[in-house]
Design an enzyme around this catalytic site. Structure first.
Site, mmCIF file in Angstrom:
data_model
loop_
_atom_site.group_PDB
_atom_site.id
_atom_site.type_symbol
_atom_site.label_atom_id
_atom_site.label_comp_id
_atom_site.label_asym_id
_atom_site.label_seq_id
_atom_site.Cartn_x
_atom_site.Cartn_y
_atom_site.Cartn_z
ATOM 1 N N LYS A 56 0.817 -1.227 0.000
ATOM 2 C CA LYS A 56 0.000 0.000 0.000
ATOM 3 C C LYS A 56 0.847 1.272 0.000
ATOM 4 O O LYS A 56 0.371 2.330 -0.405
ATOM 5 C CB LYS A 56 -0.948 0.010 1.193
ATOM 6 C CG LYS A 56 -2.076 -1.016 1.077
ATOM 7 C CD LYS A 56 -3.393 -0.324 0.872
ATOM 8 C CE LYS A 56 -4.596 -1.215 0.678
ATOM 9 N NZ LYS A 56 -4.558 -2.582 1.134
ATOM 10 N N SER A 81 -8.596 1.263 8.825
ATOM 11 C CA SER A 81 -8.076 0.738 10.083
ATOM 12 C C SER A 81 -6.864 -0.123 9.777
ATOM 13 O O SER A 81 -6.243 -0.668 10.659
ATOM 14 C CB SER A 81 -9.145 -0.102 10.780
ATOM 15 O OG SER A 81 -9.629 -1.076 9.884
ATOM 16 N N GLU A 207 -9.734 -13.738 -3.892
ATOM 17 C CA GLU A 207 -10.430 -13.060 -2.799
ATOM 18 C C GLU A 207 -10.936 -14.094 -1.791
ATOM 19 O O GLU A 207 -10.981 -15.291 -2.080
ATOM 20 C CB GLU A 207 -11.574 -12.200 -3.352
ATOM 21 C CG GLU A 207 -12.651 -13.003 -4.042
ATOM 22 C CD GLU A 207 -13.717 -12.118 -4.691
ATOM 23 O OE1 GLU A 207 -13.722 -10.902 -4.478
ATOM 24 O OE2 GLU A 207 -14.562 -12.679 -5.405
ATOM 25 N N GLY A 211 -16.281 -13.618 0.932
ATOM 26 C CA GLY A 211 -16.610 -12.322 0.328
ATOM 27 C C GLY A 211 -16.240 -12.328 -1.136
ATOM 28 O O GLY A 211 -15.320 -11.635 -1.558
ATOM 29 N N ASP A 213 -17.411 -10.999 -3.773
ATOM 30 C CA ASP A 213 -18.090 -9.964 -4.569
ATOM 31 C C ASP A 213 -17.380 -9.710 -5.891
ATOM 32 O O ASP A 213 -18.022 -9.370 -6.888
ATOM 33 C CB ASP A 213 -18.195 -8.659 -3.775
ATOM 34 C CG ASP A 213 -16.833 -8.123 -3.416
ATOM 35 O OD1 ASP A 213 -16.170 -8.739 -2.544
ATOM 36 O OD2 ASP A 213 -16.400 -7.131 -4.001
ATOM 37 N N SER A 307 1.125 -9.843 -0.439
ATOM 38 C CA SER A 307 0.760 -8.424 -0.388
ATOM 39 C C SER A 307 1.097 -7.718 0.914
ATOM 40 O O SER A 307 1.228 -6.491 0.935
ATOM 41 C CB SER A 307 -0.733 -8.264 -0.698
ATOM 42 O OG SER A 307 -1.506 -9.087 0.143
HETATM 43 C C1 PLP Z 1 -5.274 -3.621 0.894
HETATM 44 C C2 PLP Z 1 -4.709 -4.980 0.873
HETATM 45 C C3 PLP Z 1 -5.111 -5.944 -0.080
HETATM 46 C C4 PLP Z 1 -6.191 -5.666 -1.107
HETATM 47 O O1 PLP Z 1 -5.800 -4.667 -2.016
HETATM 48 P P1 PLP Z 1 -6.866 -3.910 -2.935
HETATM 49 O O2 PLP Z 1 -6.079 -2.926 -3.686
HETATM 50 O O3 PLP Z 1 -7.891 -3.295 -2.019
HETATM 51 O O4 PLP Z 1 -7.500 -4.962 -3.790
HETATM 52 C C5 PLP Z 1 -4.481 -7.181 -0.071
HETATM 53 N N1 PLP Z 1 -3.540 -7.491 0.847
HETATM 54 C C6 PLP Z 1 -3.138 -6.602 1.771
HETATM 55 C C7 PLP Z 1 -2.095 -7.021 2.733
HETATM 56 C C8 PLP Z 1 -3.707 -5.319 1.822
HETATM 57 O O5 PLP Z 1 -3.314 -4.443 2.754
#
Ligand code: PLP
Length: 325
Positions: A56, A81, A207, A211, A213, A307
């Site tokens: 992020k 959060s 996903e 969820g 979606d 991620s």
């Molecule tokens: C925010 C986040 C996601 C999902 O990312 P999006 O851009 O909302 O699809 C996946 N893994 C982690 C660790 C995140 O912080």
């Protein structure tokens, strides 16, 4: 909502130039044992080792670094959060921009502390009786702050695409790529990079099963809204895809698949025991999807985006010990 111009791969290239002096170029890891077990070659892009512990930072820094002088002076507001809060707080600190983060008053102490630690002003709200988006919008209006959403923004999408760009630059074209999916910022950005650097690569969003979606939206051809899903993957507890990511995903994704909480915990264990790396439940979505479809990619080269790695250590220990609570 009126859509802003959707980003292209050129925007990912420019985002990469902006963030490179500040972001880590995260390692790409492999696991021979896992490859042998699944019969393919996996390449893990380790965004759990990114600054503040998740990809992020890429999107947030790319968005904030494009503020004009007036926006910089007034400041940024974000509601989250989770990892987006820390990403905006850190980016704002690096750029000398005042940041207000709207967080639930019962947010985990570690997350509150981390956000405050970056110098952000935390505005707390009651998650049961108040609407954080409303509070964020009101703050933006009253104080002239610029609202940066976690995924529904072209600059955020372009920034998130830099992780897959780095992966492809290091590994060359891959046969498939598995990407965790919440609101779709990471997946849409990854699709832009794949389209330019590995056009033959099949790209999947993964996903939480509770969820789905995104999968429903892909089938319906329009954004489907759901209730907040009950899943361990707190970074992907979104109720719907973003309006900007959706068309990119709809037009380019190979498919959207799901993973159960039990599969995510199993992947956390694999990362801990074999690769000695801490991954949060949401960060395991990519590997869970790749394992599910391993048969289809036998003998092939498959990328996985890890991620994030932000998980409370007590919770982490309980999950590894088999307590799914
Ligand atoms: C925010 C986040 C996601 C999902 O990312 P999006 O851009 O909302 O699809 C996946 N893994 C982690 C660790 C995140 O912080």
């Amino acid at each position: 909502m009126e859509l802003e111009q959707l980003p292209t791969y050129d925007d990912v290239i420019r985002a990469h130039e902006r963030i490179t002096p500040h972001a880590h170029r995260t390692p790409v890891m492999t696991s021979r044992l896992t490859d042998a077990e699944l019969g393919l070659s996996l390449y893990f892009k380790c965004e759990n080792l990114q600054r503040m512990g998740a990809f992020k930072f890429r999107g947030a820094f790319n968005a904030l670094s494009q503020f004009d002088a007036e926006q910089r002076r007034a400041g940024v507001v974000a509601y989250s959060s989770g990892n987006h809060a820390q990403a905006v707080a850190l980016s704002a600190a690096l750029l000398g921009i005042p940041a207000s983060i709207v967080m639930p008053h019962d947010a985990p102490a570690a997350k509150l502390a981390a956000t405050k630690g970056y110098g952000a002003d935390v505005v707390s709200y009651d998650r049961w009786s108040e609407d954080r988006e409303e509070i964020g919008r009101a703050l933006a209006k009253e104080r002239g702050l610029t609202l940066i959403p976690p995924y529904d923004h072209p600059h955020v999408m372009a920034g998130q695409g830099t992780a897959a760009k780095e992966l492809f630059e290091e590994t060359g074209p891959l046969d498939a790529l598995f990407v965790p999916l919440g609101g779709g910022g990471l997946l849409s950005g990854s699709l832009l990079s794949a389209g330019a650097l590995a056009p033959e690569c099949e790209v999947y969003g993964v996903e939480p099963e509770a969820g789905d979606d995104g999968r429903q939206s892909l089938r319906a051809g329009e954004i489907v809204h759901i209730d907040t899903p009950d899943t361990l993957a707190d970074g992907a507890q979104t109720q719907h895809l973003g309006a900007h990511p959706f068309p990119v995903i709809r037009d380019h994704v190979t498919d959207i698949v799901t993973a159960t909480d039990a599969q995510l915990v199993d992947c956390m264990r694999l990362f801990a025991s074999r690769m000695k790396t801490v991954v949060e439940p949401t960060g395991c979505l990519g590997l869970a999807g790749a394992r599910d479809l391993a048969e289809r990619y036998r003998g092939k080269r498959v990328g996985v985006i890890i991620s994030g790695g932000n998980v409370d250590l007590g919770r982490y220990a309980r999950l590894l010990a088999g307590d799914l609570g």
